[in-house]
Design a protein around this motif. Structure first.
Motif, mmCIF file in Angstrom:
data_model
loop_
_atom_site.group_PDB
_atom_site.id
_atom_site.type_symbol
_atom_site.label_atom_id
_atom_site.label_comp_id
_atom_site.label_asym_id
_atom_site.label_seq_id
_atom_site.Cartn_x
_atom_site.Cartn_y
_atom_site.Cartn_z
ATOM 1 N N LEU A 17 0.829 -1.200 0.000
ATOM 2 C CA LEU A 17 0.000 0.000 0.000
ATOM 3 C C LEU A 17 0.869 1.259 0.000
ATOM 4 O O LEU A 17 0.538 2.254 -0.642
ATOM 5 C CB LEU A 17 -0.931 0.005 1.216
ATOM 6 C CG LEU A 17 -2.064 -1.032 1.196
ATOM 7 C CD1 LEU A 17 -2.808 -1.030 2.532
ATOM 8 C CD2 LEU A 17 -3.044 -0.765 0.052
ATOM 9 N N MET A 18 2.000 1.203 0.711
ATOM 10 C CA MET A 18 2.934 2.322 0.700
ATOM 11 C C MET A 18 3.511 2.547 -0.693
ATOM 12 O O MET A 18 3.524 3.670 -1.211
ATOM 13 C CB MET A 18 4.080 2.054 1.686
ATOM 14 C CG MET A 18 5.217 3.078 1.627
ATOM 15 S SD MET A 18 6.712 2.560 2.546
ATOM 16 C CE MET A 18 7.350 1.251 1.456
ATOM 17 N N ALA A 19 3.974 1.465 -1.313
ATOM 18 C CA ALA A 19 4.635 1.582 -2.606
ATOM 19 C C ALA A 19 3.674 2.000 -3.713
ATOM 20 O O ALA A 19 4.028 2.783 -4.600
ATOM 21 C CB ALA A 19 5.300 0.253 -2.969
ATOM 22 N N ARG A 22 -1.910 4.262 -3.218
ATOM 23 C CA ARG A 22 -3.305 4.409 -3.639
ATOM 24 C C ARG A 22 -4.143 3.338 -2.960
ATOM 25 O O ARG A 22 -3.613 2.439 -2.305
ATOM 26 C CB ARG A 22 -3.439 4.269 -5.158
ATOM 27 C CG ARG A 22 -2.952 2.913 -5.700
ATOM 28 C CD ARG A 22 -2.892 2.906 -7.212
ATOM 29 N NE ARG A 22 -2.322 1.673 -7.745
ATOM 30 C CZ ARG A 22 -3.046 0.624 -8.123
ATOM 31 N NH1 ARG A 22 -4.375 0.654 -8.027
ATOM 32 N NH2 ARG A 22 -2.462 -0.473 -8.595
ATOM 33 N N GLU A 23 -5.464 3.459 -3.120
ATOM 34 C CA GLU A 23 -6.350 2.427 -2.613
ATOM 35 C C GLU A 23 -6.201 1.159 -3.452
ATOM 36 O O GLU A 23 -6.025 1.230 -4.666
ATOM 37 C CB GLU A 23 -7.807 2.902 -2.676
ATOM 38 C CG GLU A 23 -8.110 4.109 -1.828
ATOM 39 C CD GLU A 23 -9.552 4.563 -1.988
ATOM 40 O OE1 GLU A 23 -10.060 5.240 -1.080
ATOM 41 O OE2 GLU A 23 -10.169 4.213 -3.021
ATOM 42 N N LEU A 24 -6.301 0.000 -2.801
ATOM 43 C CA LEU A 24 -6.194 -1.276 -3.516
ATOM 44 C C LEU A 24 -7.251 -2.245 -3.013
ATOM 45 O O LEU A 24 -7.487 -2.344 -1.812
ATOM 46 C CB LEU A 24 -4.810 -1.904 -3.314
ATOM 47 C CG LEU A 24 -3.598 -1.201 -3.941
ATOM 48 C CD1 LEU A 24 -2.319 -1.913 -3.520
ATOM 49 C CD2 LEU A 24 -3.709 -1.161 -5.447
ATOM 50 N N HIS A 62 -8.720 -1.044 0.360
ATOM 51 C CA HIS A 62 -7.813 -0.767 1.472
ATOM 52 C C HIS A 62 -6.881 0.397 1.143
ATOM 53 O O HIS A 62 -6.418 0.533 0.010
ATOM 54 C CB HIS A 62 -6.955 -1.997 1.784
ATOM 55 C CG HIS A 62 -7.719 -3.276 1.873
ATOM 56 N ND1 HIS A 62 -8.576 -3.565 2.919
ATOM 57 C CD2 HIS A 62 -7.767 -4.351 1.038
ATOM 58 C CE1 HIS A 62 -9.115 -4.763 2.733
ATOM 59 N NE2 HIS A 62 -8.638 -5.253 1.605
ATOM 60 N N GLU A 63 -6.575 1.209 2.170
ATOM 61 C CA GLU A 63 -5.580 2.267 2.031
ATOM 62 C C GLU A 63 -4.927 2.526 3.380
ATOM 63 O O GLU A 63 -5.512 2.264 4.434
ATOM 64 C CB GLU A 63 -6.209 3.556 1.490
ATOM 65 C CG GLU A 63 -7.208 4.205 2.421
ATOM 66 C CD GLU A 63 -7.723 5.525 1.878
ATOM 67 O OE1 GLU A 63 -7.001 6.158 1.090
ATOM 68 O OE2 GLU A 63 -8.848 5.918 2.241
ATOM 69 N N LEU A 64 -3.708 3.032 3.337
ATOM 70 C CA LEU A 64 -3.003 3.363 4.563
ATOM 71 C C LEU A 64 -3.652 4.554 5.255
ATOM 72 O O LEU A 64 -4.089 5.495 4.606
ATOM 73 C CB LEU A 64 -1.537 3.714 4.268
ATOM 74 C CG LEU A 64 -0.579 2.587 3.902
ATOM 75 C CD1 LEU A 64 0.793 3.168 3.633
ATOM 76 C CD2 LEU A 64 -0.515 1.524 4.978
ATOM 77 N N GLU A 116 0.808 5.419 -10.003
ATOM 78 C CA GLU A 116 1.249 5.333 -11.392
ATOM 79 C C GLU A 116 0.378 6.229 -12.259
ATOM 80 O O GLU A 116 -0.838 6.274 -12.120
ATOM 81 C CB GLU A 116 1.152 3.891 -11.891
ATOM 82 C CG GLU A 116 1.657 3.699 -13.312
ATOM 83 C CD GLU A 116 1.600 2.248 -13.750
ATOM 84 O OE1 GLU A 116 1.989 1.957 -14.880
ATOM 85 O OE2 GLU A 116 1.151 1.414 -12.943
ATOM 86 N N GLN A 117 1.006 6.930 -13.154
ATOM 87 C CA GLN A 117 0.290 7.860 -14.027
ATOM 88 C C GLN A 117 0.465 7.441 -15.471
ATOM 89 O O GLN A 117 1.576 7.154 -15.930
ATOM 90 C CB GLN A 117 0.838 9.275 -13.837
ATOM 91 C CG GLN A 117 0.135 10.340 -14.639
ATOM 92 C CD GLN A 117 0.682 11.708 -14.340
ATOM 93 O OE1 GLN A 117 0.948 12.039 -13.182
ATOM 94 N NE2 GLN A 117 0.904 12.505 -15.357
ATOM 95 N N ALA A 118 -0.631 7.381 -16.185
ATOM 96 C CA ALA A 118 -0.573 6.990 -17.591
ATOM 97 C C ALA A 118 0.219 8.015 -18.381
ATOM 98 O O ALA A 118 0.187 9.214 -18.108
ATOM 99 C CB ALA A 118 -1.985 6.880 -18.159
#
Length: 209
Positions: A17-19, A22-24, A62-64, A116-118
């Motif tokens: 989640l840190m790396a 974003r929400e996962l 989930h998110e930090l 990550e950005q497109a």
């Protein structure tokens, strides 16, 4: 169980989640790192206020939390867990290296890990920063989120919220609650973003000196 005695799988979820910054969902966690956050493990991280899990369409996202981010920062200087194997040893060696880099440069985790950005896509964070600069005339004064949202009306609210959550981890960005709640309007309440369980109404981006 104290948050310094998490299982290796729980630690891995936190670090992923840190790396990813974003929400996962569990599906995304599994796709990225082969781990999931279910059952008592999810409940424990939620109860320790390290991870916030929200039920969306019958699946948890989930998110930090702020405390979770601090936990991850501290983990960079901790020894690897016992019985973590060679993969765990390699992971914690990399984390230690990252920790040394942050100490030398004074950078924050949010400087290293960003969503990550497109290719070719304009960052919503950049749009927020540009709107803030224009609306405050570059003064660095607090800006009401209600005013910011009007300027960014064409951007989906969820994307603006995610950008604000990410930016709030930076040292030069502050997303705060209005101290005088009596001055808040209905628009201010509607534009607020929840961070750490508190409604925030004002955005400040420090101006470099």
């Amino acid at each position: 169980m104290a948050d310094d005695r998490l299982t290796l799988s729980e630690r891995c979820v936190m670090l992923v989640l840190m790396a990813e910054a974003r929400e996962l969902t569990n599906t995304e966690l599994y796709a990225v790192a082969g781990v999931k956050l279910d059952g008592r493990y999810r409940r424990r991280l939620n109860e320790l206020d390290l991870v916030a899990s929200t039920l969306v369409n019958r699946a948890f996202v989930h998110e930090l939390t702020d405390r979770g981010t601090l936990w991850c920062a501290a983990e960079l200087s901790r020894e690897r867990p016992q019985r973590s194997g060679c993969a765990g040893g390699a992971l914690y060696s990399v984390l230690a290296g990252l920790g040394r880099h942050l100490d030398r440069t004074g950078a924050a985790l949010s400087d290293l890990f960003q969503p990550e950005q497109a290719a070719g896509q304009v960052s919503v964070e950049s749009a927020v920063e540009q709107a803030y600069a224009e609306l405050t005339d570059g003064s660095g004064k607090p800006l009401r989120l209600s005013t910011l949202r009007v300027r960014l009306a064409a951007v989906p609210r969820t994307e603006v919220d995610q950008a604000l959550e990410t930016m709030a981890r930076r040292r030069d960005v502050h997303v705060r609650a209005e101290a005088d709640q009596k001055v808040l309007t209905a628009a201010d309440h509607g534009a607020a973003i929840m961070l750490g369980g508190t409604a925030r109404h004002l955005l400040t981006i420090e101006v470099p000196r």
